[in-house]
Design a protein around this motif. Structure first.
Motif, PDB file in Angstrom:
ATOM      1  N   LEU A  15       1.118  -1.221  -0.131  1.00 11.73           N
ATOM      2  CA  LEU A  15      -0.349   0.422  -0.310  1.00 11.73           C
ATOM      3  C   LEU A  15       0.562   1.031  -0.128  1.00 11.73           C
ATOM      4  O   LEU A  15       0.829   2.408  -0.136  1.00 11.73           O
ATOM      5  N   ALA A  16       1.636   1.454   1.296  1.00  7.79           N
ATOM      6  CA  ALA A  16       2.733   2.630   0.910  1.00  7.79           C
ATOM      7  C   ALA A  16       3.536   2.635  -0.536  1.00  7.79           C
ATOM      8  O   ALA A  16       3.800   4.038  -1.089  1.00  7.79           O
ATOM      9  N   ASP A  17       3.939   1.517  -1.181  1.00  4.27           N
ATOM     10  CA  ASP A  17       4.385   1.518  -2.191  1.00  4.27           C
ATOM     11  C   ASP A  17       4.082   1.882  -3.660  1.00  4.27           C
ATOM     12  O   ASP A  17       4.058   3.102  -4.657  1.00  4.27           O
ATOM     13  N   LEU A  18       2.191   1.258  -3.577  1.00  6.50           N
ATOM     14  CA  LEU A  18       1.377   1.992  -4.357  1.00  6.50           C
ATOM     15  C   LEU A  18       0.828   3.473  -4.252  1.00  6.50           C
ATOM     16  O   LEU A  18       0.776   4.579  -4.681  1.00  6.50           O
ATOM     17  N   LEU A  19       0.873   4.274  -2.619  1.00  2.10           N
ATOM     18  CA  LEU A  19       0.569   5.450  -3.018  1.00  2.10           C
ATOM     19  C   LEU A  19       1.842   6.403  -2.913  1.00  2.10           C
ATOM     20  O   LEU A  19       1.825   7.466  -3.665  1.00  2.10           O
ATOM     21  N   THR A  20       3.264   5.593  -2.478  1.00  5.03           N
ATOM     22  CA  THR A  20       4.491   6.146  -3.010  1.00  5.03           C
ATOM     23  C   THR A  20       4.385   6.159  -5.012  1.00  5.03           C
ATOM     24  O   THR A  20       4.159   7.618  -5.196  1.00  5.03           O
ATOM     25  N   ALA A  21       3.970   5.958  -5.146  1.00 11.17           N
ATOM     26  CA  ALA A  21       4.129   5.793  -6.923  1.00 11.17           C
ATOM     27  C   ALA A  21       3.046   7.012  -7.715  1.00 11.17           C
ATOM     28  O   ALA A  21       3.636   7.027  -8.748  1.00 11.17           O
ATOM     29  N   GLY A  22       2.152   6.798  -7.177  1.00 14.70           N
ATOM     30  CA  GLY A  22       0.508   7.217  -7.399  1.00 14.70           C
ATOM     31  C   GLY A  22       0.330   8.660  -7.840  1.00 14.70           C
ATOM     32  O   GLY A  22       1.579   9.286  -6.710  1.00 14.70           O
ATOM     33  N   PRO A  23       0.007   9.387  -7.870  1.00 16.80           N
ATOM     34  CA  PRO A  23      -0.207  11.160  -7.536  1.00 16.80           C
ATOM     35  C   PRO A  23      -1.062  11.755  -6.328  1.00 16.80           C
ATOM     36  O   PRO A  23      -1.428  10.546  -5.989  1.00 16.80           O
ATOM     37  N   ALA A  24      -0.180  13.034  -6.128  1.00  9.65           N
ATOM     38  CA  ALA A  24      -0.520  12.878  -4.908  1.00  9.65           C
ATOM     39  C   ALA A  24      -2.196  13.370  -4.536  1.00  9.65           C
ATOM     40  O   ALA A  24      -2.587  12.715  -3.254  1.00  9.65           O
ATOM     41  N   GLY A 115      -6.660  -2.141   3.091  1.00  5.63           N
ATOM     42  CA  GLY A 115      -6.237  -1.971   1.891  1.00  5.63           C
ATOM     43  C   GLY A 115      -7.293  -2.283   0.586  1.00  5.63           C
ATOM     44  O   GLY A 115      -6.655  -1.733  -0.306  1.00  5.63           O
ATOM     45  N   LEU A 116      -8.319  -2.855   0.356  1.00  8.36           N
ATOM     46  CA  LEU A 116      -9.099  -3.129  -0.438  1.00  8.36           C
ATOM     47  C   LEU A 116      -9.904  -2.689  -0.413  1.00  8.36           C
ATOM     48  O   LEU A 116     -10.167  -1.763  -1.543  1.00  8.36           O
ATOM     49  N   ASP A 117     -10.114  -1.530   0.314  1.00  7.59           N
ATOM     50  CA  ASP A 117     -10.786  -0.273   1.020  1.00  7.59           C
ATOM     51  C   ASP A 117     -10.184   1.406  -0.079  1.00  7.59           C
ATOM     52  O   ASP A 117     -11.161   1.827  -1.063  1.00  7.59           O
ATOM     53  N   VAL A 118      -8.775   0.404  -0.429  1.00  5.35           N
ATOM     54  CA  VAL A 118      -8.108   1.666  -1.305  1.00  5.35           C
ATOM     55  C   VAL A 118      -7.904   1.356  -2.815  1.00  5.35           C
ATOM     56  O   VAL A 118      -8.377   1.412  -4.224  1.00  5.35           O
ATOM     57  N   THR A 119      -7.918  -0.151  -2.878  1.00  6.57           N
ATOM     58  CA  THR A 119      -7.086  -0.690  -4.433  1.00  6.57           C
ATOM     59  C   THR A 119      -8.792  -0.414  -5.138  1.00  6.57           C
ATOM     60  O   THR A 119      -8.875  -1.004  -5.603  1.00  6.57           O
ATOM     61  N   ALA A 121     -11.266   0.907  -4.367  1.00  7.41           N
ATOM     62  CA  ALA A 121     -12.023   1.858  -4.772  1.00  7.41           C
ATOM     63  C   ALA A 121     -10.963   2.824  -5.891  1.00  7.41           C
ATOM     64  O   ALA A 121     -11.725   3.655  -6.945  1.00  7.41           O
ATOM     65  N   LEU A 122      -9.196   2.628  -5.965  1.00  7.99           N
ATOM     66  CA  LEU A 122      -8.850   3.375  -6.763  1.00  7.99           C
ATOM     67  C   LEU A 122      -9.266   2.462  -8.268  1.00  7.99           C
ATOM     68  O   LEU A 122      -8.013   2.378  -9.435  1.00  7.99           O
ATOM     69  N   GLY A 123      -9.478   1.053  -8.343  1.00  9.08           N
ATOM     70  CA  GLY A 123      -9.165   0.284  -9.887  1.00  9.08           C
ATOM     71  C   GLY A 123      -7.978  -0.447 -10.044  1.00  9.08           C
ATOM     72  O   GLY A 123      -7.342  -0.697 -11.148  1.00  9.08           O
ATOM     73  N   ARG A 124      -7.511  -0.368  -8.771  1.00 12.87           N
ATOM     74  CA  ARG A 124      -5.718  -0.828  -9.021  1.00 12.87           C
ATOM     75  C   ARG A 124      -5.891  -2.340  -8.201  1.00 12.87           C
ATOM     76  O   ARG A 124      -7.039  -2.366  -7.534  1.00 12.87           O
ATOM     77  N   PRO A 125      -5.010  -3.169  -9.139  1.00 17.07           N
ATOM     78  CA  PRO A 125      -5.152  -4.652  -8.303  1.00 17.07           C
ATOM     79  C   PRO A 125      -4.294  -4.656  -6.748  1.00 17.07           C
ATOM     80  O   PRO A 125      -4.177  -3.686  -5.769  1.00 17.07           O
ATOM     81  N   ALA A 126      -5.228  -5.849  -6.185  1.00 18.93           N
ATOM     82  CA  ALA A 126      -4.199  -5.451  -4.675  1.00 18.93           C
ATOM     83  C   ALA A 126      -3.268  -5.440  -3.921  1.00 18.93           C
ATOM     84  O   ALA A 126      -2.346  -5.808  -4.953  1.00 18.93           O
ATOM     85  N   VAL A 127      -3.324  -5.146  -3.619  1.00 19.85           N
ATOM     86  CA  VAL A 127      -1.267  -4.755  -2.798  1.00 19.85           C
ATOM     87  C   VAL A 127      -0.720  -5.939  -1.359  1.00 19.85           C
ATOM     88  O   VAL A 127       0.211  -6.498  -1.565  1.00 19.85           O
ATOM     89  N   ALA A 128      -1.820  -6.695  -1.100  1.00 23.07           N
ATOM     90  CA  ALA A 128      -2.326  -8.146  -0.193  1.00 23.07           C
ATOM     91  C   ALA A 128      -1.431  -9.036  -1.338  1.00 23.07           C
ATOM     92  O   ALA A 128      -1.847  -9.447  -2.562  1.00 23.07           O
ATOM     93  N   PRO A 129      -0.560 -10.127  -0.936  1.00 23.36           N
ATOM     94  CA  PRO A 129      -0.518 -10.914  -1.294  1.00 23.36           C
ATOM     95  C   PRO A 129      -1.528 -12.069  -1.730  1.00 23.36           C
ATOM     96  O   PRO A 129      -2.363 -11.566  -0.784  1.00 23.36           O
ATOM     97  N   ALA A 130      -1.835 -12.895  -2.597  1.00 20.08           N
ATOM     98  CA  ALA A 130      -3.260 -13.174  -3.495  1.00 20.08           C
ATOM     99  C   ALA A 130      -3.092 -14.315  -2.210  1.00 20.08           C
ATOM    100  O   ALA A 130      -4.745 -14.707  -2.314  1.00 20.08           O
TER     101      ALA A 130
END
Length: 197
Positions: A15-24, A115-119, A121-130
């Motif tokens: 989740l931290a990596d996703l938010l770091t890479a994404g726009p503000a 984590g899914l509440d974020v991903t 909603a953003l239309g992104r894959p889950a950040v948790a291991p499958a």
């Protein structure tokens, strides 16, 4: 048996990596938690990295013993923290080792669901291991909707990504992460939700 706690750190790191890479602007986007932005969700999940047991107890007492009130109060207040601080807290070993009264299973479900509440909603894959998503999905299915007041009467859940299915009745087909969100009482971006008890 897999150590469920071992999946908590990669979930928060992802989740931290996703938010770091994404726009503000991602931080202000709505999450699946009604009324909360991504920033609020992160402020909520990182509480254990900021609050000592004594501080948490004081916050809970101030909220009249109501954890829902405490969660809203802390999320709204601490969402104002700098993004860098919230990211550091997502990567904190203290957060990764934290366990609620439900132990490792509770820690994992907390990390995965939020984590899914974020991903989702953003239309992104889950950040948790499958495997972590599957473990939480199994927990929620075994609870038969009780944890979040979801009514599974006459519902057949179908995981499109794994081919697994549970129950009988009207099919609800989605990827495992979206099924976790539905079982956690969330409404998906397309408007799908499970009935409440």
């Amino acid at each position: 048996m897999t150590d469920l706690q071992s999946w908590v750190a990669p979930t928060y790191q992802g989740l931290a990596d996703l938010l770091t890479a994404g726009p503000a602007r991602t931080w202000e986007a709505p999450s699946l938690c009604a009324g909360w932005s991504v920033r609020h969700v992160v402020a909520h999940v990182t509480m254990p990295a900021r609050l000592t047991p004594a501080t948490f107890g004081a916050e809970l007492a101030a909220a009249g013993g109501d954890f829902g009130v405490l969660s809203d109060t802390v999320a709204l207040r601490d969402a104002a923290l700098p993004v860098t601080e919230l990211l550091d807290q997502l990567r904190s070993p203290v957060l990764h080792a934290w366990q609620p009264p439900g132990g490792a299973a509770g820690a994992l479900s907390h990390a995965v669901i939020h984590g899914l509440d974020v991903t989702v909603a953003l239309g992104r894959p889950a950040v948790a291991p499958a495997e972590a998503v599957t473990a939480v999905l199994d927990q929620l299915v075994d609870a038969e909707g009780r944890w979040f007041g979801v009514d599974l009467t006459g519902v057949r859940l179908e995981a499109a990504d794994t081919g697994r299915a549970w129950g009988d009745g009207r099919p609800v087909r989605a990827d495992s992460g979206s099924l976790v969100a539905l079982l956690a009482g969330r409404t998906l971006p397309d408007g799908r939700a499970l009935p409440r008890r």
